[in-house]
Design a protein around this motif. Structure first.
Motif, PDB file in Angstrom:
ATOM      1  N   LEU A  55       0.883  -1.310  -0.154  1.00 44.11           N
ATOM      2  CA  LEU A  55       0.002  -0.044   0.153  1.00 44.11           C
ATOM      3  C   LEU A  55       0.875   1.207   0.131  1.00 44.11           C
ATOM      4  O   LEU A  55       0.611   2.180  -0.754  1.00 44.11           O
ATOM      5  CB  LEU A  55      -1.065   0.054   1.185  1.00 44.11           C
ATOM      6  N   VAL A  56       1.812   1.388   0.797  1.00 40.90           N
ATOM      7  CA  VAL A  56       2.871   2.316   0.698  1.00 40.90           C
ATOM      8  C   VAL A  56       3.476   2.493  -0.680  1.00 40.90           C
ATOM      9  O   VAL A  56       3.669   4.054  -1.146  1.00 40.90           O
ATOM     10  CB  VAL A  56       4.121   2.307   1.928  1.00 40.90           C
ATOM     11  N   ARG A  57       3.632   1.545  -1.362  1.00 42.99           N
ATOM     12  CA  ARG A  57       4.499   1.800  -2.653  1.00 42.99           C
ATOM     13  C   ARG A  57       3.398   2.065  -3.761  1.00 42.99           C
ATOM     14  O   ARG A  57       3.776   3.061  -4.323  1.00 42.99           O
ATOM     15  CB  ARG A  57       5.094   0.315  -2.989  1.00 42.99           C
ATOM     16  N   CYS A 101      -2.700   7.466 -13.511  1.00 40.51           N
ATOM     17  CA  CYS A 101      -3.415   7.499 -12.177  1.00 40.51           C
ATOM     18  C   CYS A 101      -4.490   6.384 -11.884  1.00 40.51           C
ATOM     19  O   CYS A 101      -4.748   5.779 -10.907  1.00 40.51           O
ATOM     20  CB  CYS A 101      -3.740   8.995 -11.719  1.00 40.51           C
ATOM     21  N   GLU A 102      -5.292   6.404 -12.896  1.00 35.83           N
ATOM     22  CA  GLU A 102      -6.269   5.522 -12.996  1.00 35.83           C
ATOM     23  C   GLU A 102      -5.942   4.164 -12.810  1.00 35.83           C
ATOM     24  O   GLU A 102      -6.662   3.332 -12.239  1.00 35.83           O
ATOM     25  CB  GLU A 102      -7.253   5.690 -14.251  1.00 35.83           C
ATOM     26  N   ILE A 103      -4.800   3.536 -13.539  1.00 37.93           N
ATOM     27  CA  ILE A 103      -4.426   2.347 -13.299  1.00 37.93           C
ATOM     28  C   ILE A 103      -3.947   2.110 -11.803  1.00 37.93           C
ATOM     29  O   ILE A 103      -4.322   1.077 -11.262  1.00 37.93           O
ATOM     30  CB  ILE A 103      -3.110   2.078 -14.225  1.00 37.93           C
ATOM     31  N   VAL A 104      -3.162   3.008 -11.242  1.00 32.97           N
ATOM     32  CA  VAL A 104      -2.532   2.767  -9.946  1.00 32.97           C
ATOM     33  C   VAL A 104      -3.889   2.646  -9.176  1.00 32.97           C
ATOM     34  O   VAL A 104      -3.809   1.947  -7.890  1.00 32.97           O
ATOM     35  CB  VAL A 104      -1.580   3.867  -9.731  1.00 32.97           C
ATOM     36  N   ILE A 108      -4.645  -0.024  -6.284  1.00 30.04           N
ATOM     37  CA  ILE A 108      -5.006   0.041  -4.798  1.00 30.04           C
ATOM     38  C   ILE A 108      -6.251  -0.436  -4.470  1.00 30.04           C
ATOM     39  O   ILE A 108      -6.337  -1.219  -3.018  1.00 30.04           O
ATOM     40  CB  ILE A 108      -4.877   1.719  -4.315  1.00 30.04           C
ATOM     41  N   GLN A 109      -7.370  -0.171  -5.070  1.00 29.99           N
ATOM     42  CA  GLN A 109      -8.803  -0.840  -4.942  1.00 29.99           C
ATOM     43  C   GLN A 109      -8.936  -2.096  -4.619  1.00 29.99           C
ATOM     44  O   GLN A 109      -9.400  -2.598  -3.914  1.00 29.99           O
ATOM     45  CB  GLN A 109      -9.864   0.155  -5.830  1.00 29.99           C
ATOM     46  N   ARG A 110      -7.942  -2.697  -5.480  1.00 32.07           N
ATOM     47  CA  ARG A 110      -8.186  -4.127  -5.683  1.00 32.07           C
ATOM     48  C   ARG A 110      -7.222  -4.705  -4.565  1.00 32.07           C
ATOM     49  O   ARG A 110      -7.907  -5.662  -3.676  1.00 32.07           O
ATOM     50  CB  ARG A 110      -7.542  -4.697  -6.969  1.00 32.07           C
TER      51      ARG A 110
END
Length: 158
Positions: A55-57, A101-104, A108-110
């Motif tokens: 998550l940090v990364r 940003c949308e990919i990252v 994160i959501q996953r």
């Protein structure tokens, strides 16, 4: 005309700075909530550590990608937390995408969904939905900041 230009330039600069601080706040709140929701069971300790590090990364990557989208200087390098345990193919896909940003954000959501499903984070669904809401609010704020960069003052007024 000079006064008008100066006022418009300052207004746009101030709005951009304000939006970036709001963006940072939304994403930090989402991040810190996820950290607070982590399961403190000894049995889940390793899984929690893996989740926290990933998550940090990802949040580092998300914020860096956001800054690169609104930055006007080309070739600006932003520092990230290291990515040695990420799949190279995924990183290449993200780097080539139209909106990193949308990919990252999807990653994160996953990650949060999978952590919740595996009981790595322990939180009631209505509370967890606030994390997703804050992540989404951050993207909306980023898009508002991008408008400042993408749509210059009309030529007759510039």
């Amino acid at each position: 005309l000079i006064v008008f230009r100066s006022q418009q330039a300052y207004s746009r600069w101030w709005e951009g700075g304000t939006l970036l601080q709001q963006l940072r706040g939304e994403w930090f709140n989402a991040f810190s909530s996820c950290m607070a929701f982590c399961n403190n069971s000894e049995a889940k300790k390793h899984q929690v550590e893996v989740f926290e590090h990933k998550l940090v990364r990802l949040v580092s990557m998300l914020y860096g990608a956001a800054l690169s989208q609104v930055s006007e200087t080309s070739g600006t390098c932003f520092e990230f937390v290291e990515f040695s345990d990420f799949d190279k193919g995924s990183l290449d896909f993200m780097a080539q995408s139209h909106d990193r940003c949308e990919i990252v954000l999807q990653w994160i959501q996953r990650l949060i969904y999978e952590a919740n499903d595996a009981q790595v984070i322990k939180v009631a669904p209505p509370i967890l939905s606030r994390v997703y809401n804050q992540l989404g609010n951050g993207i909306v704020i980023l898009n508002n900041a991008r408008k400042i960069n993408d749509f210059p003052i009309p030529f007759p007024l510039a």
